[in-house]
Write a protein that holds these residues in place. Structure first.
Motif, PDB file in Angstrom:
ATOM      1  N   SER A 197      20.872  17.716 -12.730  1.00  0.00           N
ATOM      2  CA  SER A 197      19.863  16.479 -12.384  1.00  0.00           C
ATOM      3  C   SER A 197      19.077  16.893 -10.976  1.00  0.00           C
ATOM      4  CB  SER A 197      20.872  15.505 -12.391  1.00  0.00           C
ATOM      5  OG  SER A 197      21.754  15.057 -11.215  1.00  0.00           O
ATOM      6  N   LEU A 198      18.283  16.056 -10.605  1.00  0.00           N
ATOM      7  CA  LEU A 198      17.406  15.977  -9.806  1.00  0.00           C
ATOM      8  C   LEU A 198      17.412  14.724  -9.064  1.00  0.00           C
ATOM      9  CD1 LEU A 198      15.086  17.509  -8.103  1.00  0.00           C
ATOM     10  CD2 LEU A 198      13.335  16.422  -9.479  1.00  0.00           C
ATOM     11  N   HIS A 199      17.957  14.642  -7.922  1.00  0.00           N
ATOM     12  CA  HIS A 199      17.899  13.252  -7.235  1.00  0.00           C
ATOM     13  C   HIS A 199      16.994  13.165  -5.931  1.00  0.00           C
ATOM     14  CE1 HIS A 199      21.152  10.508  -4.943  1.00  0.00           C
ATOM     15  NE2 HIS A 199      20.101   9.764  -5.242  1.00  0.00           N
ATOM     16  N   GLU A 200      16.061  12.310  -5.852  1.00  0.00           N
ATOM     17  CA  GLU A 200      14.989  12.408  -5.173  1.00  0.00           C
ATOM     18  C   GLU A 200      14.760  10.949  -4.469  1.00  0.00           C
ATOM     19  OE1 GLU A 200      10.333  13.281  -5.568  1.00  0.00           O
ATOM     20  OE2 GLU A 200      11.547  15.085  -6.107  1.00  0.00           O
ATOM     21  N   ARG A 201      14.202  10.832  -3.410  1.00  0.00           N
ATOM     22  CA  ARG A 201      13.618   9.697  -2.871  1.00  0.00           C
ATOM     23  C   ARG A 201      11.941  10.014  -2.632  1.00  0.00           C
ATOM     24  NH1 ARG A 201      16.243   8.906   1.378  1.00  0.00           N
ATOM     25  NH2 ARG A 201      17.780   7.519   0.637  1.00  0.00           N
ATOM     26  N   SER A 202      11.070   9.427  -3.788  1.00  0.00           N
ATOM     27  CA  SER A 202       9.617   9.607  -3.559  1.00  0.00           C
ATOM     28  C   SER A 202       8.963   8.686  -2.925  1.00  0.00           C
ATOM     29  CB  SER A 202       9.244   9.779  -4.842  1.00  0.00           C
ATOM     30  OG  SER A 202       9.941  10.826  -5.827  1.00  0.00           O
ATOM     31  N   ARG A 203       7.993   9.141  -2.307  1.00  0.00           N
ATOM     32  CA  ARG A 203       6.982   8.287  -1.584  1.00  0.00           C
ATOM     33  C   ARG A 203       5.645   8.366  -2.211  1.00  0.00           C
ATOM     34  NH1 ARG A 203      10.135  10.365   2.377  1.00  0.00           N
ATOM     35  NH2 ARG A 203       9.264  12.557   2.437  1.00  0.00           N
ATOM     36  N   PHE A 204       5.411   7.055  -2.228  1.00  0.00           N
ATOM     37  CA  PHE A 204       4.111   6.633  -3.043  1.00  0.00           C
ATOM     38  C   PHE A 204       3.013   6.117  -2.031  1.00  0.00           C
ATOM     39  CE2 PHE A 204       7.243   7.143  -5.934  1.00  0.00           C
ATOM     40  CZ  PHE A 204       6.731   7.801  -6.966  1.00  0.00           C
ATOM     41  N   GLU A 205       1.651   6.051  -2.185  1.00  0.00           N
ATOM     42  CA  GLU A 205       0.713   5.274  -1.494  1.00  0.00           C
ATOM     43  C   GLU A 205      -0.423   5.099  -2.489  1.00  0.00           C
ATOM     44  OE1 GLU A 205      -0.949   7.551   1.481  1.00  0.00           O
ATOM     45  OE2 GLU A 205       0.817   8.017   2.727  1.00  0.00           O
ATOM     46  N   ARG A 206      -1.245   3.834  -2.050  1.00  0.00           N
ATOM     47  CA  ARG A 206      -2.243   3.784  -2.937  1.00  0.00           C
ATOM     48  C   ARG A 206      -3.679   4.480  -2.530  1.00  0.00           C
ATOM     49  NH1 ARG A 206      -2.680  -0.976  -6.097  1.00  0.00           N
ATOM     50  NH2 ARG A 206      -0.699  -2.300  -5.968  1.00  0.00           N
ATOM     51  N   TYR A 228       1.499   9.698  -6.126  1.00  0.00           N
ATOM     52  CA  TYR A 228       2.661  10.552  -5.387  1.00  0.00           C
ATOM     53  C   TYR A 228       2.282  11.230  -4.441  1.00  0.00           C
ATOM     54  CZ  TYR A 228       6.369  13.830  -5.043  1.00  0.00           C
ATOM     55  OH  TYR A 228       7.439  14.712  -4.686  1.00  0.00           O
ATOM     56  N   VAL A 229       3.117  10.965  -3.169  1.00  0.00           N
ATOM     57  CA  VAL A 229       2.874  11.684  -2.045  1.00  0.00           C
ATOM     58  C   VAL A 229       3.913  12.868  -1.682  1.00  0.00           C
ATOM     59  CG1 VAL A 229       2.722  11.595   0.666  1.00  0.00           C
ATOM     60  CG2 VAL A 229       2.003   9.583  -0.887  1.00  0.00           C
ATOM     61  N   ASP A 230       4.951  12.550  -1.696  1.00  0.00           N
ATOM     62  CA  ASP A 230       5.718  13.669  -1.761  1.00  0.00           C
ATOM     63  C   ASP A 230       7.437  13.057  -1.812  1.00  0.00           C
ATOM     64  OD1 ASP A 230       6.368  12.378   0.709  1.00  0.00           O
ATOM     65  OD2 ASP A 230       5.610  14.206   2.046  1.00  0.00           O
ATOM     66  N   GLY A 231       8.444  13.787  -1.648  1.00  0.00           N
ATOM     67  CA  GLY A 231       9.804  13.311  -1.692  1.00  0.00           C
ATOM     68  C   GLY A 231      10.748  14.031  -1.144  1.00  0.00           C
ATOM     69  N   ASP A 232      12.036  13.443  -0.814  1.00  0.00           N
ATOM     70  CA  ASP A 232      13.042  14.118  -0.367  1.00  0.00           C
ATOM     71  C   ASP A 232      14.275  14.292  -1.190  1.00  0.00           C
ATOM     72  OD1 ASP A 232      12.075  14.224   2.473  1.00  0.00           O
ATOM     73  OD2 ASP A 232      12.701  12.153   2.791  1.00  0.00           O
ATOM     74  N   PHE A 233      14.739  15.618  -1.316  1.00  0.00           N
ATOM     75  CA  PHE A 233      15.887  15.961  -2.424  1.00  0.00           C
ATOM     76  C   PHE A 233      17.153  15.509  -1.651  1.00  0.00           C
ATOM     77  CE2 PHE A 233      12.793  19.085  -3.730  1.00  0.00           C
ATOM     78  CZ  PHE A 233      12.527  18.676  -4.806  1.00  0.00           C
ATOM     79  N   LEU A 234      17.851  14.653  -2.519  1.00  0.00           N
ATOM     80  CA  LEU A 234      19.068  13.883  -1.881  1.00  0.00           C
ATOM     81  C   LEU A 234      20.223  14.771  -2.754  1.00  0.00           C
ATOM     82  CD1 LEU A 234      17.939  10.307  -2.494  1.00  0.00           C
ATOM     83  CD2 LEU A 234      17.912  11.742  -0.430  1.00  0.00           C
ATOM     84  N   THR A 293       0.749  -1.149  -0.032  1.00  0.00           N
ATOM     85  CA  THR A 293      -0.016  -0.032  -0.002  1.00  0.00           C
ATOM     86  C   THR A 293       1.009   1.254  -0.155  1.00  0.00           C
ATOM     87  OG1 THR A 293      -0.359   0.086   2.442  1.00  0.00           O
ATOM     88  CG2 THR A 293      -1.815  -1.050   1.201  1.00  0.00           C
ATOM     89  N   THR A 294       2.198   1.064   0.123  1.00  0.00           N
ATOM     90  CA  THR A 294       3.250   2.307   0.194  1.00  0.00           C
ATOM     91  C   THR A 294       4.334   1.854  -0.423  1.00  0.00           C
ATOM     92  OG1 THR A 294       4.165   1.685   2.337  1.00  0.00           O
ATOM     93  CG2 THR A 294       2.257   3.285   2.299  1.00  0.00           C
ATOM     94  N   GLY A 295       5.162   2.752  -1.074  1.00  0.00           N
ATOM     95  CA  GLY A 295       6.337   2.426  -1.531  1.00  0.00           C
ATOM     96  C   GLY A 295       7.355   3.888  -1.752  1.00  0.00           C
ATOM     97  N   THR A 296       8.534   3.367  -1.975  1.00  0.00           N
ATOM     98  CA  THR A 296       9.490   4.477  -2.225  1.00  0.00           C
ATOM     99  C   THR A 296      10.165   4.088  -3.524  1.00  0.00           C
ATOM    100  OG1 THR A 296      11.224   3.622  -0.899  1.00  0.00           O
ATOM    101  CG2 THR A 296       9.757   5.249   0.162  1.00  0.00           C
ATOM    102  N   VAL A 297      10.651   5.471  -4.199  1.00  0.00           N
ATOM    103  CA  VAL A 297      11.464   5.035  -5.458  1.00  0.00           C
ATOM    104  C   VAL A 297      12.493   6.094  -5.308  1.00  0.00           C
ATOM    105  CG1 VAL A 297      11.581   5.105  -8.048  1.00  0.00           C
ATOM    106  CG2 VAL A 297       9.527   4.136  -6.683  1.00  0.00           C
ATOM    107  N   THR A 298      13.806   5.777  -5.390  1.00  0.00           N
ATOM    108  CA  THR A 298      15.003   6.748  -5.455  1.00  0.00           C
ATOM    109  C   THR A 298      15.449   6.955  -6.877  1.00  0.00           C
ATOM    110  OG1 THR A 298      15.524   6.137  -3.090  1.00  0.00           O
ATOM    111  CG2 THR A 298      17.126   7.178  -4.505  1.00  0.00           C
ATOM    112  N   PHE A 299      15.257   8.169  -7.495  1.00  0.00           N
ATOM    113  CA  PHE A 299      15.802   8.090  -8.562  1.00  0.00           C
ATOM    114  C   PHE A 299      16.700   9.455  -9.092  1.00  0.00           C
ATOM    115  CE2 PHE A 299      12.166  10.623  -8.115  1.00  0.00           C
ATOM    116  CZ  PHE A 299      12.288  11.909  -8.830  1.00  0.00           C
ATOM    117  N   ARG A 300      17.429   9.354 -10.326  1.00  0.00           N
ATOM    118  CA  ARG A 300      17.931  10.450 -10.464  1.00  0.00           C
ATOM    119  C   ARG A 300      17.267  10.952 -12.065  1.00  0.00           C
ATOM    120  NH1 ARG A 300      22.750   9.371  -9.935  1.00  0.00           N
ATOM    121  NH2 ARG A 300      23.113  10.617  -7.992  1.00  0.00           N
ATOM    122  N   ALA A 301      16.742  12.054 -12.172  1.00  0.00           N
ATOM    123  CA  ALA A 301      16.189  12.708 -13.513  1.00  0.00           C
ATOM    124  C   ALA A 301      17.234  13.730 -13.835  1.00  0.00           C
ATOM    125  CB  ALA A 301      14.646  13.188 -12.955  1.00  0.00           C
TER     126      ALA A 301
END
Length: 125
Positions: free
Chosen positions: A102-111, A118-124, A88-96
């Protein structure tokens, strides 16, 4: 006739076969990672309506101002936690990457009502 345009998200499918079906509403992203990829493609294609539609109601902004001058150049998925069809939740860490940085983020997702958002994210760094 369908276009053979590669999907911006980086998967080896055409846009229509991949993120285009999510953008058009024909299907919902089955995992948090696929939602993340489809949202990246929406940024590339300046599809603000899809971005808002897939944003959690609790954290969604009233409007979204996309910069038409931003040229997105690639997406790299660095890691995922949960976010499958069984979660029901998950995180995805990515670099766009975009032209100039570039943007490096750990995004939080929910159902919400069964669909990933998409819920929110932390910039890394």
């Amino acid at each position: 006739m369908t276009s053979r345009t590669p999907c911006p998200c980086g998967l080896p499918e055409t846009y229509e076969e991949c993120c285009g079906r999510f953008h058009g509403g024909a299907a919902a992203a089955p995992t948090a990672e696929r939602l993340m990829r489809s949202r990246y493609s929406a940024f590339v294609r300046q599809d603000g309506a899809y971005l808002l539609r897939t944003w959690h109601p609790r954290t969604r902004p009233a409007r979204l101002d996309l910069d038409p001058g931003t040229r997105w150049t690639g997406l790299e998925i660095l890691g995922t936690e949960a976010g499958s069809a069984f979660h029901t939740t998950g995180t995805v860490t990515f670099r766009a990457s975009y032209k100039g940085g570039s943007l490096h983020e750990r995004s939080r997702f929910e159902r919400v009502d069964g669909a990933w958002v998409y819920v929110d994210g932390d910039f890394l760094e």
